[in-house]
Design a protein around this motif. Structure first.
Motif, PDB file in Angstrom:
ATOM      1  N   ASN A 267       6.657   7.638 -14.374  1.00  0.00           N
ATOM      2  CA  ASN A 267       7.818   7.367 -15.220  1.00  0.00           C
ATOM      3  C   ASN A 267       9.126   7.351 -14.431  1.00  0.00           C
ATOM      4  N   ILE A 268       9.196   8.143 -13.354  1.00  0.00           N
ATOM      5  CA  ILE A 268      10.453   8.206 -12.598  1.00  0.00           C
ATOM      6  C   ILE A 268      10.502   7.182 -11.467  1.00  0.00           C
ATOM      7  N   VAL A 269       9.379   6.548 -11.169  1.00  0.00           N
ATOM      8  CA  VAL A 269       9.338   5.534 -10.113  1.00  0.00           C
ATOM      9  C   VAL A 269       9.298   4.155 -10.767  1.00  0.00           C
ATOM     10  N   GLY A 270      10.309   3.352 -10.499  1.00  0.00           N
ATOM     11  CA  GLY A 270      10.338   1.995 -11.029  1.00  0.00           C
ATOM     12  C   GLY A 270       9.699   1.017 -10.055  1.00  0.00           C
ATOM     13  N   ILE A 271       8.840   0.149 -10.565  1.00  0.00           N
ATOM     14  CA  ILE A 271       8.101  -0.784  -9.706  1.00  0.00           C
ATOM     15  C   ILE A 271       8.270  -2.200 -10.250  1.00  0.00           C
TER      16      ILE A 271
ATOM     17  N   THR B  30       0.829  -1.204   0.000  1.00  0.00           N
ATOM     18  CA  THR B  30       0.000   0.000   0.000  1.00  0.00           C
ATOM     19  C   THR B  30       0.862   1.252   0.000  1.00  0.00           C
ATOM     20  N   SER B  31       1.968   1.214   0.778  1.00  0.00           N
ATOM     21  CA  SER B  31       2.850   2.379   0.852  1.00  0.00           C
ATOM     22  C   SER B  31       3.438   2.707  -0.517  1.00  0.00           C
ATOM     23  N   VAL B  32       3.846   1.664  -1.246  1.00  0.00           N
ATOM     24  CA  VAL B  32       4.380   1.882  -2.590  1.00  0.00           C
ATOM     25  C   VAL B  32       3.264   2.369  -3.517  1.00  0.00           C
ATOM     26  N   GLY B  33       2.041   1.844  -3.336  1.00  0.00           N
ATOM     27  CA  GLY B  33       0.920   2.306  -4.133  1.00  0.00           C
ATOM     28  C   GLY B  33       0.599   3.769  -3.886  1.00  0.00           C
ATOM     29  N   LEU B  34       0.753   4.239  -2.636  1.00  0.00           N
ATOM     30  CA  LEU B  34       0.545   5.651  -2.329  1.00  0.00           C
ATOM     31  C   LEU B  34       1.623   6.514  -2.964  1.00  0.00           C
ATOM     32  N   LEU B  35       2.835   5.970  -3.062  1.00  0.00           N
ATOM     33  CA  LEU B  35       3.925   6.707  -3.685  1.00  0.00           C
ATOM     34  C   LEU B  35       3.645   6.962  -5.166  1.00  0.00           C
ATOM     35  N   THR B  36       3.073   5.988  -5.848  1.00  0.00           N
ATOM     36  CA  THR B  36       2.774   6.137  -7.276  1.00  0.00           C
ATOM     37  C   THR B  36       1.343   6.627  -7.517  1.00  0.00           C
ATOM     38  N   ARG B  37       0.631   6.965  -6.458  1.00  0.00           N
ATOM     39  CA  ARG B  37      -0.737   7.492  -6.512  1.00  0.00           C
ATOM     40  C   ARG B  37      -1.717   6.518  -7.140  1.00  0.00           C
ATOM     41  N   LEU B  38      -1.523   5.230  -6.875  1.00  0.00           N
ATOM     42  CA  LEU B  38      -2.602   4.299  -7.186  1.00  0.00           C
ATOM     43  C   LEU B  38      -3.772   4.567  -6.247  1.00  0.00           C
ATOM     44  N   TYR B  39      -3.446   4.990  -5.041  1.00  0.00           N
ATOM     45  CA  TYR B  39      -4.427   5.426  -4.057  1.00  0.00           C
ATOM     46  C   TYR B  39      -3.980   6.785  -3.518  1.00  0.00           C
ATOM     47  N   GLU B  40      -4.864   7.427  -2.756  1.00  0.00           N
ATOM     48  CA  GLU B  40      -4.500   8.652  -2.060  1.00  0.00           C
ATOM     49  C   GLU B  40      -4.721   8.450  -0.573  1.00  0.00           C
ATOM     50  N   PRO B  41      -3.837   9.008   0.256  1.00  0.00           N
ATOM     51  CA  PRO B  41      -3.997   8.804   1.705  1.00  0.00           C
ATOM     52  C   PRO B  41      -5.230   9.512   2.234  1.00  0.00           C
TER      53      PRO B  41
END
Length: 526
Positions: free
Chosen positions: A493-497, A460-471
């Motif tokens: 584009n700048i975050v590799g997952i 979830t934390s990584v998903g929040l980083l890429t804005r798959l979700y919002e806190p």
């Protein structure tokens, strides 16, 4: 220097500084409950009751069972069904409508020619030259009308099919584009199977409403109106007697549709259960053989097939009963029409025997075709409801919009990731708080492992980083800038997952690596 999610240290390029966040499912963490907030993934739910006019139409079509139904979506207007039509499509649609009306009008005209030919056979001396000339005249009219109707119907179907195929292609593209636009929270509430079923079923209903069936409905309505007008013009007394065939035929075929719909639904339900049993048996064939369960599975399969067969037999009964009743009334009205027409001919109200056949045959053609199409008169309502469902998804703009062009783009990315007092809960599990005040700073060039049991908020934390979700509360920052203020496409584009469960699409490895970066060379991917 993009942050890399879920990567091993050995994968780091020593010439570049990377911030790495690793995930491991081991240590337990606690979750918290509190009042759940609302979010934009909660689609508005409402129910639409049919209008008085729509209820009257259902009553006239003998579908009183549909008058009390409550729809999930308000049907769009008939014009909105063609929302994705181009100007050229509207031209083709207009041609299709005109040819449909012409096709409908031409059918009762055949009754007029048949009546003229009947007059020749009954009134004119068969041995006279006049008999041959008038008979051949009507034969040539038949031939010419047949050629004209063939070309007209060809043009009608071509226009409707062309418009339908172009519109459906555009609508499918827009629908898939809108689906891929939605954020992860929306997909948590709309399962992929439901989306696929909605796409296939609703698109099929819309295609029925804007395709060749629309032309058939227009042709049938114009045929009935022309038949009534021709009959009233020739002799209104006989026409009023024959006009009763129209509601009778409509009632018969609509009741047939109503009973068949119920029996078919029950049949498909039982056959579907039987299919599920067969699928389970094939997938677990080794287990079944190991426990000698072959006869038991076959018996279960046969039981549900027999239940479906019973409903199929019931459907066949209703089909035969109402189909026979339909033709009974056709023949009954035909006989009564000829009998009454003969009486009117005898007393001198009708001047020629051909006029009797014109009126009777015109009404038979109109009533017969209306009876055939009456069960399909609901396709327009079904298409309008299906379009409302599709358009709702197409028009939905999520709060986290990957197609948005706004937002900041940093000139230089250092790679510092910061979580400040982050609170979060999933849209489908709002009673359980996944993150409750997370504070974490990941410095550039370092590797940080998030360890805990499944569901504690690591991914979830990584998903929040890429804005798959919002806190729900707090901020997630990259180099001191809230990710909500950054351009979403640039951010991703700048975050590799590297996901925990990578999915390879049905293509080559190279083309899988090109997703999101189609211009990358093979050397860069290596």
């Amino acid at each position: 220097m993009p942050p890399q999610g879920n990567m091993d240290d050995s994968e780091q390029n020593p010439s570049r500084v990377r911030t790495t966040i690793g995930i491991d499912d081991k240590l337990p963490t606690s979750s918290f409950s509190s009042t759940a907030p609302t979010d934009d993934d909660d689609d508005e739910k409402f129910q639409y009751s049919l209008s008085a006019f729509e209820k009257i139409v259902n009553f006239l079509l003998c579908r009183c069972d549909l008058s009390d139904q409550v729809l999930e979506f308000k049907p769009v207007s008939l014009l909105q069904l063609f929302r994705f039509a181009t100007p050229f499509d509207y031209i083709l649609l207009l041609i299709g409508l005109v040819t449909s009306v012409i096709s409908g009008v031409s059918q009762p005209v055949l009754a007029i020619i048949s009546g003229r030919l009947t007059n020749v056979l009954l009134v004119v001396d068969p041995l006279s030259k006049e008999f041959k000339n008038k008979a051949m005249e009507n034969v040539y009219i038949f031939l010419g009308l047949g050629i004209f109707v063939s070309l007209n119907d060809f043009l009608q179907y071509m226009c409707f099919q062309r418009v339908c195929s172009r519109m459906m292609t555009q609508m499918r593209n827009r629908y898939i584009s809108s689906i891929l636009r939605q954020n992860a929270g929306w997909f948590d509430k709309n399962l992929s199977g439901t989306i696929t079923t909605r796409l296939n079923d609703n698109m099929e209903r819309i295609q029925d409403g804007v395709g060749d069936k629309l032309g058939v409905l227009i042709r049938g309505i114009s045929m009935v109106l022309t038949s009534v007008i021709i009959s009233l013009v020739y002799e209104w007394r006989l026409a009023l007697m024959m006009i009763g065939l129209i509601p009778v035929s409509t009632i018969c075929m609509t009741l047939l549709s109503r009973f068949l719909e119920k029996s078919t639904a029950n049949e498909l339900e039982n056959v579907g259960v039987a299919g599920a049993i067969a699928e389970e048996a094939l997938m677990g064939v080794r287990t079944i053989q190991a426990f000698n369960g072959q006869e038991e599975m076959v018996a279960k399969y046969e039981e549900h097939l027999n239940s479906g067969k019973k409903h199929a037999i019931i459907g066949g009964f209703w089909s035969g009963f109402f189909g026979g009743l339909f033709f009974f009334w056709l023949m009954a009205f035909m006989g009564c029409g000829i009998l009454y027409g003969g009486y009117l001919l005898k007393v001198g109200i009708i001047k020629s025997p051909g006029d009797v056949f014109i009126i009777v045959m015109a009404m038979l053609l109109g009533a017969y075709f209306l009876g055939l199409i009456s069960p399909h008169l609901m396709v327009l309502l079904n298409a309008r409801v299906a379009a409302a469902s599709i358009y709702k998804t197409i028009d939905r703009v999520p709060k986290i919009d990957p197609y948005a062009s706004g937002g900041k783009k940093l000139d230089k990315v250092v790679g510092r990731v910061t979580f400040r007092n982050v609170h979060f809960r999933y849209p489908t599990r709002k009673e359980a708080k996944v993150l409750n005040g997370l504070d974490l700073t990941v410095e550039p060039g370092t590797s940080v492992a998030l360890v805990g049991h499944s569901g504690c908020g690591k991914s979830t934390s990584v998903g929040l980083l890429t804005r798959l979700y919002e806190p729900e509360d707090g901020t997630v920052q990259v180099d001191g800038v809230d990710v909500r203020d950054l351009n979403l496409e640039w951010l991703r584009n700048i975050v590799g997952i590297v996901q925990q469960e990578p999915i390879l699409f049905n293509d080559t490895i190279h083309n899988n690596l090109l997703i999101g970066n189609t211009g990358a060379s093979r050397e860069k991917n290596d």
